[in-house]
Design an enzyme around this catalytic site. Sequence first.
Site, PDB file in Angstrom:
ATOM      1  N   THR A 554      -2.712 -18.795  32.902  1.00 33.93           N
ATOM      2  CA  THR A 554      -1.489 -18.025  33.123  1.00 33.93           C
ATOM      3  C   THR A 554      -0.280 -18.954  33.276  1.00 33.93           C
ATOM      4  OG1 THR A 554      -1.454 -18.000  35.546  1.00 33.93           O
ATOM      5  CG2 THR A 554      -2.936 -16.441  34.451  1.00 33.93           C
ATOM      6  N   LYS A 578       1.933 -25.035  33.851  1.00 37.34           N
ATOM      7  CA  LYS A 578       2.672 -26.262  34.176  1.00 37.34           C
ATOM      8  C   LYS A 578       3.322 -26.236  35.554  1.00 37.34           C
ATOM      9  CE  LYS A 578       4.722 -25.638  30.174  1.00 37.34           C
ATOM     10  NZ  LYS A 578       3.687 -25.022  29.330  1.00 37.34           N
ATOM     11  N   GLU A 605      -4.387 -31.316  30.809  1.00 34.64           N
ATOM     12  CA  GLU A 605      -3.962 -31.902  29.539  1.00 34.64           C
ATOM     13  C   GLU A 605      -3.063 -30.954  28.754  1.00 34.64           C
ATOM     14  OE1 GLU A 605      -3.080 -34.482  27.412  1.00 34.64           O
ATOM     15  OE2 GLU A 605      -5.068 -35.268  27.931  1.00 34.64           O
ATOM     16  N   VAL A 608       1.168 -30.474  28.631  1.00 35.23           N
ATOM     17  CA  VAL A 608       2.168 -31.211  27.858  1.00 35.23           C
ATOM     18  C   VAL A 608       2.047 -30.964  26.359  1.00 35.23           C
ATOM     19  CG1 VAL A 608       3.023 -33.512  27.262  1.00 35.23           C
ATOM     20  CG2 VAL A 608       2.393 -32.980  29.621  1.00 35.23           C
ATOM     21  N   LEU A 612      -3.386 -31.581  22.254  1.00 36.27           N
ATOM     22  CA  LEU A 612      -3.219 -33.016  22.003  1.00 36.27           C
ATOM     23  C   LEU A 612      -3.578 -33.840  23.238  1.00 36.27           C
ATOM     24  CD1 LEU A 612       0.167 -33.207  20.042  1.00 36.27           C
ATOM     25  CD2 LEU A 612      -2.147 -33.406  19.137  1.00 36.27           C
ATOM     26  N   LYS A 681       7.492 -30.729  31.089  1.00 41.76           N
ATOM     27  CA  LYS A 681       6.524 -31.594  30.404  1.00 41.76           C
ATOM     28  C   LYS A 681       6.875 -33.071  30.558  1.00 41.76           C
ATOM     29  CE  LYS A 681       5.131 -28.145  26.950  1.00 41.76           C
ATOM     30  NZ  LYS A 681       5.050 -27.804  25.508  1.00 41.76           N
ATOM     31  N   GLY A 796       0.458 -22.688  20.321  1.00 42.53           N
ATOM     32  CA  GLY A 796      -0.452 -21.678  19.792  1.00 42.53           C
ATOM     33  C   GLY A 796      -1.627 -21.476  20.712  1.00 42.53           C
TER      34      GLY A 796
END
Length: 815
Positions: A554, A578, A605, A608, A612, A681, A796
């Site tokens: 969420t 975040k 992970e 950010v 990736l 980020k 995405g």
Amino acid sequence: MNVLKFGGSSVANASTIESVIEIIKQQSQNQPLYVVVSAMGGITDLLLQAGEEASANNENYKNTLAEIEKRHFEAVKTLIPIVSQSAIISKVKAELNALESLCEGVYLLSELSPKTAAVIASFGEMLSSYIISEAAKIKGLDIVLKDSRELIVKTSNSKVIIDYKETNARIKEFANNNTHKVSLFPGFVARTQDGEPTTLGRGGSDFTAAILAAAIDANELQIWTDVSGLFTANPKLVKQAKPVCHISYQEAMELSHFGAKVIYPPTIHPVLEKNIPIVIKNTFKPKDQGTFITRKVEERKKPVTGISHIDSISIISLEGSGMVGIPGFSKRLFEALFLENINVILITQASSEHSICLAVEASEAEKAKTILDTTFEFEISKHKLDPVKIENDVAIVALVGDNMYHHQGLSGKMFSTLGKNNVNIRAIAQGASEKNISVVIAKKDIKKALNILHERFFEVKTKQLNLFITGVGNVGSKLLEQLQQQNKYLKNKLRLKIRVVGMSNSKTMAFNENGIDLDEWQEILAQGEKANAESFFAKAKEMNLRNSIFVDNTANPNIAKIYKHYLAESMAVVTCNKIACADEYSNYEELQDLSRKFNAPFLYETNVGAGLPIIDTLNNLIASGDNIHKIQAVLSGSLNFVFNNYTEEVTFHDIVKQAQQEGYTEPDPKIDLSGVDVARKILILARESEKVMELENIENEAFLPQESLESKSVDEFFNSLAKNEDHFKEILAEANKKQCRLKYVAQYEAENAKVGLQHIPVDHPFYNLEGSDNIVLFYTDRYPKQPLIVKGAGAGAEVTASGIFADIIRIGKSK
């Protein structure tokens, strides 16, 4: 000759008794048998209940007696043909009448003496053995019923001490005069040297069988029960537990002492001296191999044979300087408990002699405290000792194995395995033989402890992860799809078994300790209870499962606030939210500290770069001793998508709408377009680079008009974009004029950070960044001019879900 013993579950009703008779019939074809039977399952408890009710002047004892009568009559009527029932029912009724008279006397006197209690308890075995012997005769067996009270003699009524000289003489005399192929004996019952009826206590029927086997030098003692042998752990608590095929007497005694109720310690002693094998068999699965118990066992590869536990104990602790260097202190302590018949299960003492603690049955804890406070009254009054302390709701878990002393580090593996799952060890005991390592833990942690230890010592590399997932929208649903799709691969290749045991959306939440069926998760969740973040945590804590991971899909600040509670319970946290890591630095630091303190991974992970490995790459650089000089990045897949697709032919409003519909933006696109998301980020990357920084320290060069920034709703925001199309066309025109592309860039350098829209020339690494891709440039000591580049899809639901999945796998491979 073999001796067979059938427990209460094996003779619980007519159906199970028929199975017992069939086993006896088959084995008696090859050799004579001695057979010992318990009372019908649950009858002994009912008998003792009736006695206690009668002594308390509770007339309910009559109802309890009626239930006992009903069960025995039902067995007779099912097992015995109608033409033969009359005499047997009369005999059973006569016994039940005697029982009723005995209880009536207890009721009138309001007193239940140990002798009377023993007589009442003995009715169970006497009735079951009579009914079974008569049913066996109907089946054509050559069988005789012998009252064990005529053979087994105790030295007293209160303690289970056998007069083996007289007992063995009586058994041998019976054996010499017995010509029947099957001899049936009631277990549990005995007599004193004065001829008074008594019992053999807990596990008494096993003990009866062992005494008989030793006296006649039997070839084998078979204990028939409702499980297929001794298991590596309690199969009711550990589903992966397996039967142990071959075990030594000493291992069996250790396991049985610590709660393996299949067999009891006194059972083993008589046959151990005669080196008579014991076999544990399953009445309901007679073809199963079972467990073979002998003096010696062939060398095994696994150091641990089994894990056992006792769950109803208390810890008694004594502390004080008055213990140090005082000869005879321990003698006084244990003698005081011995004189009151209090059994000490476990003992541990500090080398300083300043404290000693011991484990006793929970029911005896208060009595033990009273005795010891009285024994050491003088020392306590002079403050040389503290008053005795009791710690309740604790349990003992023990690793057992003959082969343990050959393997170094077993204790360390045991303690670290428990510690990683927040199972606190209250006390430790290990014998010099190193065949038993016992620890005292909280009672609530038993199931978790047994499962993680079994997983560590018996299940090779297979590890079970239990996921509590909140948020099952775009990202969450994709994660569930990936978990289901990769299930077989994870088991076969990575030895990981991942179960979703809890899930929640904004409305409902559902739990299943055995794993939620991911084929039907929508229906299950729809029927769940009302969702609440605090209640979700409380349930996860209550379930207390090993290798628990909380997954947050969420952007909810309220959920982010309770990460610390999960970490403090040694539950890992994986999140794409975040807010927690971009909150005040003190909160970020607290989460990192809790993660280290409770050995609970905290992985984010996806905060950010979606899927990736940006944070992982950064952490690896720092851990290897590199220094970060500058970070330049395009960190918003949604903004990159928007500016890559914004042209003269389309409106800014339509492109943002498309990005929202395709799942590239947050539900509220203003979070992305305002730069707040990118600022968070770069803040996280700065903090991961060991910089103390707050969100307000980051310079945010907004490109949105003030009207858009001040919008109060998503609809209002989109309306403002449409109204200010000229503003966005001017930004685009200026970039085109310079032959540059628009990229929203985050930068951290010289301990400063900023985010904003930039014109990127054709020779810049960011120029050809397509679609919703992200890119990060790390300039370091090792990469001063040509930066280390991480590039790929950065937005995405599917790639974010894959990033969360990767963090879950990382925990599974490391924890």
